[in-house]
Design a protein around this motif. Structure first.
Motif, PDB file in Angstrom:
ATOM      1  N   LEU A  88       0.840  -1.310   0.122  1.00 40.45           N
ATOM      2  CA  LEU A  88       0.010  -0.231  -0.128  1.00 40.45           C
ATOM      3  C   LEU A  88       0.940   1.194   0.015  1.00 40.45           C
ATOM      4  O   LEU A  88       1.842   1.193   0.694  1.00 40.45           O
ATOM      5  N   ASN A  89       0.465   2.187  -0.747  1.00 45.62           N
ATOM      6  CA  ASN A  89       1.141   3.514  -0.717  1.00 45.62           C
ATOM      7  C   ASN A  89       0.621   4.338   0.222  1.00 45.62           C
ATOM      8  O   ASN A  89      -0.359   4.022   0.879  1.00 45.62           O
ATOM      9  N   VAL A  90       1.278   5.579   0.518  1.00 43.11           N
ATOM     10  CA  VAL A  90       0.758   6.576   1.308  1.00 43.11           C
ATOM     11  C   VAL A  90      -0.818   7.229   1.272  1.00 43.11           C
ATOM     12  O   VAL A  90      -1.540   6.759   2.398  1.00 43.11           O
ATOM     13  N   ARG A  91      -1.133   7.207   0.001  1.00 39.65           N
ATOM     14  CA  ARG A  91      -2.594   7.577  -0.224  1.00 39.65           C
ATOM     15  C   ARG A  91      -3.338   6.377   0.102  1.00 39.65           C
ATOM     16  O   ARG A  91      -4.498   6.821   0.902  1.00 39.65           O
ATOM     17  N   GLU A  92      -3.170   5.258  -0.119  1.00 37.47           N
ATOM     18  CA  GLU A  92      -3.912   4.221  -0.001  1.00 37.47           C
ATOM     19  C   GLU A  92      -4.052   3.891   1.498  1.00 37.47           C
ATOM     20  O   GLU A  92      -5.105   3.479   2.337  1.00 37.47           O
ATOM     21  N   LYS A  95      -4.407   0.241  13.625  1.00 37.64           N
ATOM     22  CA  LYS A  95      -2.976   0.431  14.320  1.00 37.64           C
ATOM     23  C   LYS A  95      -1.974  -0.123  13.164  1.00 37.64           C
ATOM     24  O   LYS A  95      -0.910   0.548  13.153  1.00 37.64           O
ATOM     25  N   LYS A  96      -2.452  -1.033  12.454  1.00 39.08           N
ATOM     26  CA  LYS A  96      -1.425  -1.752  11.685  1.00 39.08           C
ATOM     27  C   LYS A  96      -1.206  -0.659  10.537  1.00 39.08           C
ATOM     28  O   LYS A  96      -0.106  -0.403   9.967  1.00 39.08           O
ATOM     29  N   ALA A 135       5.789   5.037   8.905  1.00 40.85           N
ATOM     30  CA  ALA A 135       7.234   4.413   8.374  1.00 40.85           C
ATOM     31  C   ALA A 135       7.266   5.008   6.913  1.00 40.85           C
ATOM     32  O   ALA A 135       8.557   4.932   6.722  1.00 40.85           O
ATOM     33  N   GLN A 136       6.227   5.118   6.342  1.00 42.48           N
ATOM     34  CA  GLN A 136       6.415   5.904   4.947  1.00 42.48           C
ATOM     35  C   GLN A 136       6.397   7.308   5.103  1.00 42.48           C
ATOM     36  O   GLN A 136       6.466   8.108   4.159  1.00 42.48           O
TER      37      GLN A 136
END
Length: 361
Positions: free
Chosen positions: A144-148, A166-167, A174-175
């Protein structure tokens, strides 16, 4: 006149819809004054997007139109008329509902982008059924990218999937994602959930999984009263001031306020005097948290935290009882020394649901 515009727009955009929408997006991104005309209600481009036939237009044209409708919805901002409630207006946004329908059947190389866009649309529409469908298509990906991640984080809170929330938050930070900006967005917009504070509630182990079916509701808190239970803290001036505070029950004169519930998550819509307070609500518990950074003079700068923990009163339908804890921290103070002031109140709320949208498949 509107019908004529729709016909003209459809003719104008025939066979070049994707390019027209991409060109408009480019104008808007570079803040070209000409792009503002595309945002108007009666613009040919907008009329063409709303008139597009999902059964006849090709996939790229439909995806471009849906993307454009979503982007311009954000730029134009959310507005609801005086004859509609917030929930009625949010769930009936014609441009977003059209965008959702245009994405039906879009696939191939656009499949991932389609799924991500549907998740964002469902979130903006406050539609739990659409959220669940779109979330299932996106959340299981390992890349998954930041937007997702942002929208998986939002939607998992509303669906009550707290472990996933939380995950997603951990992966987002982290990104390079900054959750503090979510609190700022909630302070700027009364109806925006404070997702940063929601995560803090989850990290603190409160609440547990939602009890009962999920729904979208507006609640009206029409009676509030509070009673001081205890006061502590290290600021002598504040403690001295607190000695004059009443120890009996005190009714709030401006008690009427709104509570917005979208699935498992809830948000107290009170106003600029109250920090944005968000949390979780089900049939057995209402848990709200929030904070505000205070900029003052003479040592008054710092932070104020709020925690509300209420349960239904079994003897009085619609009444909730529990505690409200206010904690004041001074700027520059030693956190290990404890707060400048902490006040715990006993609280009673009389609250009723005024509008309900059960989750639909």
């Amino acid at each position: 006149m509107r019908a004529v515009l729709l016909v003209l727009a459809t003719l104008t955009l025939a066979a070049q819809d994707e390019r027209a929408f991409l060109e408009s997006m480019a104008r808007l991104e570079r803040q070209d004054p000409a792009g503002k005309k595309d945002l108007e209600d009666g613009s040919p481009l907008r009329a063409g997007a709303l008139a597009m036939d999902p059964a006849k237009a090709n996939e790229k044209d439909r995806y471009a139109a849906a993307t454009w409708l979503w982007a311009t919805n954000l730029i134009r901002g959310f507005h609801h008329g005086k004859d509609q409630t917030y929930l009625q207006a949010a769930r009936g946004q014609a441009d977003l509902l059209k965008a959702w329908s245009l994405l039906e059947g879009v696939g191939g190389e656009l499949a991932r982008s389609r799924d991500g866009l549907r998740l964002e649309l469902a979130w903006r529409l406050l539609d739990l059924g659409r959220m669940r469908t779109a979330y299932a298509a996106v959340s299981g990906r390992s890349d998954l990218n930041v937007r997702e991640l942002v929208h998986c984080f939002f939607v998992s809170a509303h669906l009550g999937d707290l472990a996933a929330m939380k995950k997603h938050a951990q992966a987002l930070t982290a990104q390079g994602g900054k959750l503090e900006g979510l609190h700022g967005a909630a302070e700027a917009t009364l109806t925006m959930f404070d997702y940063e504070s929601l995560l803090k509630a989850v990290d603190a182990g409160r609440p547990g999984p939602a009890a009962g079916p999920l729904a979208v509701r507006s609640h009206r808190v029409f009676r509030q009263r509070v009673k001081i239970q205890r006061i502590s803290g290290g600021d002598k001036a504040l403690l001295k001031e607190s000695e004059s505070w009443p120890r009996d029950w005190v009714a709030k004169p401006d008690a009427t306020t709104g509570l917005l519930q979208v699935g498992a998550a809830a948000h107290w819509v009170e106003g600029s005097a109250q920090p944005p307070v968000s949390g979780f609500l089900d049939a057995t518990r209402l848990y709200l948290v929030g904070y505000r950074e205070v900029q003052g003079e003479g040592g008054d700068s710092g932070r104020q935290d709020q925690v509300w923990d209420l349960h239904p009163d079994p003897g009085t339908p619609g009444r909730w009882r529990g505690t409200n804890t206010l904690t004041v921290w001074r700027a520059g103070g030693n956190p290990k020394a404890g707060p400048a002031l902490q006040v715990q109140f006993e609280v009673e709320w009389d609250m009723r649901a005024t509008e309900t949208y059960p989750e639909t498949p």
